[in-house]
Enzyme design. Structure first.
Site, PDB file in Angstrom:
ATOM      1  N   GLY A 186       0.736  -1.124  -0.024  1.00  0.00           N
ATOM      2  CA  GLY A 186      -0.105  -0.013  -0.182  1.00  0.00           C
ATOM      3  C   GLY A 186       0.879   1.308  -0.128  1.00  0.00           C
ATOM      4  O   GLY A 186       2.157   1.300  -0.082  1.00  0.00           O
ATOM      5  N   ALA A 187       0.167   2.311   0.059  1.00  0.00           N
ATOM      6  CA  ALA A 187       1.121   3.614   0.204  1.00  0.00           C
ATOM      7  C   ALA A 187      -0.080   4.718   0.989  1.00  0.00           C
ATOM      8  O   ALA A 187      -0.972   4.517   0.788  1.00  0.00           O
ATOM      9  CB  ALA A 187       1.376   4.179  -0.993  1.00  0.00           C
ATOM     10  N   GLU A 242       9.673  -2.636   4.034  1.00  0.00           N
ATOM     11  CA  GLU A 242       9.016  -2.477   2.829  1.00  0.00           C
ATOM     12  C   GLU A 242       9.922  -1.974   1.860  1.00  0.00           C
ATOM     13  O   GLU A 242       9.817  -2.621   0.689  1.00  0.00           O
ATOM     14  CB  GLU A 242       7.699  -1.300   3.044  1.00  0.00           C
ATOM     15  CG  GLU A 242       6.597  -1.985   3.766  1.00  0.00           C
ATOM     16  CD  GLU A 242       5.684  -1.176   4.322  1.00  0.00           C
ATOM     17  OE1 GLU A 242       4.456  -1.280   4.791  1.00  0.00           O
ATOM     18  OE2 GLU A 242       5.795   0.179   4.218  1.00  0.00           O
TER      19      GLU A 242
END
Length: 236
Positions: free
Chosen positions: A91-92, A112
Protein backbone atom coordinates in the site's frame (compact mmCIF):
# COMPACT_ATOMS: atom_id res chain seq x y z
CA UNK A 1 -12.63 -12.21 6.85
CA UNK A 2 -16.39 -11.92 7.00
CA UNK A 3 -18.52 -10.87 4.07
CA UNK A 4 -19.37 -7.19 4.02
CA UNK A 5 -21.57 -4.82 2.08
CA UNK A 6 -19.67 -1.70 3.13
CA UNK A 7 -18.63 -0.05 -0.18
CA UNK A 8 -15.19 1.06 1.08
CA UNK A 9 -14.33 -2.40 2.39
CA UNK A 10 -15.59 -4.00 -0.84
CA UNK A 11 -13.44 -1.57 -2.83
CA UNK A 12 -10.33 -2.47 -0.80
CA UNK A 13 -11.11 -6.14 -1.38
CA UNK A 14 -11.42 -5.56 -5.15
CA UNK A 15 -8.08 -3.73 -5.31
CA UNK A 16 -6.43 -6.49 -3.29
CA UNK A 17 -7.99 -9.08 -5.58
CA UNK A 18 -6.80 -7.23 -8.72
CA UNK A 19 -3.23 -7.24 -7.37
CA UNK A 20 -3.40 -10.90 -6.31
CA UNK A 21 -4.55 -11.83 -9.85
CA UNK A 22 -1.18 -10.63 -11.17
CA UNK A 23 0.75 -13.22 -9.18
CA UNK A 24 1.86 -16.14 -11.33
CA UNK A 25 2.78 -19.70 -10.35
CA UNK A 26 6.36 -20.10 -9.15
CA UNK A 27 6.59 -16.46 -8.06
CA UNK A 28 8.45 -15.08 -5.08
CA UNK A 29 6.15 -12.37 -3.75
CA UNK A 30 6.89 -9.42 -1.47
CA UNK A 31 3.97 -9.18 0.95
CA UNK A 32 3.29 -5.62 2.04
CA UNK A 33 1.64 -4.14 5.08
CA UNK A 34 -1.73 -2.46 5.66
CA UNK A 35 -5.46 -2.97 5.23
CA UNK A 36 -5.68 -3.14 1.41
CA UNK A 37 -2.58 -5.30 1.10
CA UNK A 38 -4.08 -7.64 3.70
CA UNK A 39 -6.83 -8.51 1.19
CA UNK A 40 -4.18 -9.15 -1.50
CA UNK A 41 -2.48 -11.61 0.86
CA UNK A 42 -5.84 -13.26 1.58
CA UNK A 43 -6.60 -13.69 -2.14
CA UNK A 44 -3.10 -14.99 -2.97
CA UNK A 45 -3.68 -17.60 -0.26
CA UNK A 46 -7.10 -18.49 -1.71
CA UNK A 47 -5.67 -18.84 -5.25
CA UNK A 48 -2.96 -21.09 -3.83
CA UNK A 49 -5.42 -23.20 -1.86
CA UNK A 50 -7.71 -23.70 -4.86
CA UNK A 51 -4.76 -24.77 -7.03
CA UNK A 52 -5.23 -21.84 -9.41
CA UNK A 53 -1.56 -21.00 -8.78
CA UNK A 54 1.19 -23.20 -7.30
CA UNK A 55 4.65 -22.93 -5.81
CA UNK A 56 4.40 -19.42 -4.33
CA UNK A 57 6.79 -18.13 -1.68
CA UNK A 58 6.19 -14.94 0.26
CA UNK A 59 8.65 -12.46 1.74
CA UNK A 60 6.84 -10.46 4.43
CA UNK A 61 7.60 -6.79 5.12
CA UNK A 62 6.28 -6.80 8.69
CA UNK A 63 5.05 -8.86 11.59
CA UNK A 64 1.49 -8.17 10.35
CA UNK A 65 2.29 -9.60 6.89
CA UNK A 66 3.95 -12.66 8.46
CA UNK A 67 0.87 -13.42 10.56
CA UNK A 68 -1.52 -12.98 7.60
CA UNK A 69 0.62 -15.13 5.28
CA UNK A 70 0.60 -17.95 7.82
CA UNK A 71 -3.14 -17.53 8.33
CA UNK A 72 -3.80 -17.85 4.58
CA UNK A 73 -1.32 -20.66 3.95
CA UNK A 74 1.37 -18.82 2.00
CA UNK A 75 4.81 -20.41 2.59
CA UNK A 76 7.40 -17.84 3.65
CA UNK A 77 11.06 -17.43 2.76
CA UNK A 78 13.78 -14.86 3.50
CA UNK A 79 16.06 -12.58 1.50
CA UNK A 80 18.96 -14.88 2.44
CA UNK A 81 17.34 -17.77 0.60
CA UNK A 82 16.21 -16.16 -2.68
CA UNK A 83 18.04 -14.46 -5.52
CA UNK A 84 15.05 -12.50 -6.77
CA UNK A 85 11.60 -11.15 -5.91
CA UNK A 86 9.24 -11.39 -8.87
CA UNK A 87 6.53 -9.09 -7.62
CA UNK A 88 5.82 -7.06 -4.50
CA UNK A 89 2.39 -5.80 -3.49
CA UNK A 90 2.12 -2.97 -0.98
CA UNK A 91 0.00 0.00 0.00
CA UNK A 92 0.94 3.68 0.25
CA UNK A 93 -0.13 6.71 2.23
CA UNK A 94 0.36 9.08 -0.72
CA UNK A 95 1.00 8.61 -4.45
CA UNK A 96 2.09 11.53 -6.66
CA UNK A 97 1.73 11.87 -10.47
CA UNK A 98 5.23 10.36 -10.95
CA UNK A 99 4.21 7.28 -8.91
CA UNK A 100 6.50 8.38 -6.08
CA UNK A 101 5.16 7.46 -2.65
CA UNK A 102 5.06 8.33 0.99
CA UNK A 103 4.80 5.17 3.06
CA UNK A 104 5.20 4.37 6.73
CA UNK A 105 1.78 4.94 8.24
CA UNK A 106 2.17 1.45 9.69
CA UNK A 107 5.81 2.09 10.69
CA UNK A 108 7.03 -0.76 8.44
CA UNK A 109 8.59 1.37 5.69
CA UNK A 110 12.20 0.24 6.19
CA UNK A 111 11.50 -3.42 5.49
CA UNK A 112 8.96 -2.43 2.84
CA UNK A 113 11.56 -0.36 1.00
CA UNK A 114 14.09 -3.21 1.04
CA UNK A 115 11.59 -5.72 -0.36
CA UNK A 116 9.71 -3.40 -2.74
CA UNK A 117 12.95 -2.02 -4.25
CA UNK A 118 14.24 -5.55 -4.96
CA UNK A 119 11.07 -6.64 -6.76
CA UNK A 120 11.06 -6.97 -10.55
CA UNK A 121 7.55 -5.49 -10.46
CA UNK A 122 6.25 -3.35 -7.61
CA UNK A 123 2.45 -3.00 -7.50
CA UNK A 124 0.95 -0.34 -5.23
CA UNK A 125 -2.62 -0.82 -4.03
CA UNK A 126 -4.47 2.27 -2.78
CA UNK A 127 -7.84 3.96 -2.66
CA UNK A 128 -8.33 7.25 -4.51
CA UNK A 129 -7.93 9.33 -1.32
CA UNK A 130 -4.19 8.52 -1.42
CA UNK A 131 -3.65 10.19 -4.83
CA UNK A 132 -2.06 13.63 -4.40
CA UNK A 133 -0.56 16.31 -6.66
CA UNK A 134 2.46 16.68 -4.40
CA UNK A 135 3.95 14.44 -1.70
CA UNK A 136 3.58 15.68 1.86
CA UNK A 137 0.32 17.49 1.19
CA UNK A 138 -1.88 15.25 3.34
CA UNK A 139 0.50 12.93 5.16
CA UNK A 140 3.46 13.43 7.48
CA UNK A 141 6.74 11.87 6.34
CA UNK A 142 7.79 8.97 8.59
CA UNK A 143 11.49 8.63 9.50
CA UNK A 144 12.75 5.56 11.37
CA UNK A 145 15.44 6.50 13.89
CA UNK A 146 17.72 4.66 16.31
CA UNK A 147 16.46 5.55 19.80
CA UNK A 148 19.78 6.98 21.04
CA UNK A 149 19.89 9.45 18.11
CA UNK A 150 16.35 10.76 18.58
CA UNK A 151 17.21 14.29 19.78
CA UNK A 152 20.07 15.10 17.35
CA UNK A 153 18.06 13.72 14.43
CA UNK A 154 15.08 15.91 15.34
CA UNK A 155 17.38 18.95 15.48
CA UNK A 156 18.86 18.08 12.08
CA UNK A 157 15.36 17.71 10.60
CA UNK A 158 14.35 21.12 11.98
CA UNK A 159 17.39 22.64 10.22
CA UNK A 160 16.05 21.16 6.97
CA UNK A 161 12.77 23.01 7.54
CA UNK A 162 10.77 20.06 8.83
CA UNK A 163 8.59 19.96 11.92
CA UNK A 164 9.33 16.61 13.62
CA UNK A 165 7.21 14.82 16.20
CA UNK A 166 7.82 11.48 17.88
CA UNK A 167 5.08 8.99 16.97
CA UNK A 168 3.32 7.82 20.12
CA UNK A 169 1.52 4.52 20.57
CA UNK A 170 -2.24 4.07 20.57
CA UNK A 171 -3.45 2.01 23.53
CA UNK A 172 0.20 1.94 24.62
CA UNK A 173 2.04 4.31 26.95
CA UNK A 174 5.09 5.71 25.16
CA UNK A 175 6.38 5.75 21.60
CA UNK A 176 5.69 3.41 18.70
CA UNK A 177 8.51 0.85 18.37
CA UNK A 178 9.16 -0.61 14.90
CA UNK A 179 9.72 -4.30 14.15
CA UNK A 180 13.46 -3.43 14.20
CA UNK A 181 13.21 -1.93 17.72
CA UNK A 182 13.52 1.70 16.61
CA UNK A 183 11.34 4.81 16.89
CA UNK A 184 9.47 6.80 14.25
CA UNK A 185 9.51 10.55 13.80
CA UNK A 186 6.67 11.97 11.69
CA UNK A 187 7.76 15.12 9.90
CA UNK A 188 5.68 17.93 8.43
CA UNK A 189 7.35 19.63 5.47
CA UNK A 190 5.51 22.64 4.01
CA UNK A 191 6.47 21.43 0.56
CA UNK A 192 8.46 18.45 -0.73
CA UNK A 193 9.68 19.87 -4.04
CA UNK A 194 12.35 17.26 -4.72
CA UNK A 195 11.47 13.89 -3.14
CA UNK A 196 14.60 12.14 -4.50
CA UNK A 197 16.91 14.73 -2.94
CA UNK A 198 15.05 14.82 0.38
CA UNK A 199 15.10 11.01 0.60
CA UNK A 200 18.90 11.01 0.34
CA UNK A 201 19.40 14.00 2.63
CA UNK A 202 17.30 12.48 5.42
CA UNK A 203 18.97 9.07 5.10
CA UNK A 204 22.37 10.76 5.41
CA UNK A 205 21.57 12.06 8.91
CA UNK A 206 23.49 9.79 11.31
CA UNK A 207 21.00 7.69 13.29
CA UNK A 208 18.33 7.68 10.59
CA UNK A 209 17.67 4.16 9.37
CA UNK A 210 15.22 4.91 6.57
CA UNK A 211 12.46 7.35 5.61
CA UNK A 212 9.10 6.87 3.93
CA UNK A 213 9.88 8.48 0.56
CA UNK A 214 9.79 5.83 -2.19
CA UNK A 215 11.15 7.46 -5.35
CA UNK A 216 11.30 5.67 -8.70
CA UNK A 217 10.35 2.28 -7.24
CA UNK A 218 6.70 1.88 -8.28
CA UNK A 219 5.78 0.13 -11.54
CA UNK A 220 1.99 -0.09 -11.31
CA UNK A 221 -0.60 1.67 -9.15
CA UNK A 222 -4.01 0.04 -8.73
CA UNK A 223 -6.51 2.61 -7.47
CA UNK A 224 -9.83 1.66 -5.97
CA UNK A 225 -12.80 4.01 -6.05
CA UNK A 226 -16.44 3.77 -5.11
CA UNK A 227 -18.54 5.05 -8.02
CA UNK A 228 -22.34 5.00 -7.70
CA UNK A 229 -21.95 2.73 -4.67
CA UNK A 230 -19.93 0.16 -6.60
CA UNK A 231 -16.19 -0.64 -6.34
CA UNK A 232 -14.10 0.21 -9.41
CA UNK A 233 -10.38 -0.45 -9.90
CA UNK A 234 -8.29 1.56 -12.33
CA UNK A 235 -4.62 1.29 -13.18
CA UNK A 236 -2.06 4.09 -13.32
Amino acid sequence: MSETSDPVTLMKQEVGKAAAQRVKSGAIVGLGTGSTTAYAIQYIGERLKSGEITDIKGIPTSFQATVLAKQYGIPLTTLDEVDRIDVAIDGADEVDPHKNLIKGGGAAHTREKIVDSLAEEFIVVVDSSKIVDKLGSTFLLPVEVLPLAMTPVMRAIEKLGGKPQLRMGVKKAGPVITDQGNMVIDVKFDSIDNPAELEKTLNNIPGVLENGLFVGVTDVVLVGEVIDGKPVVREI
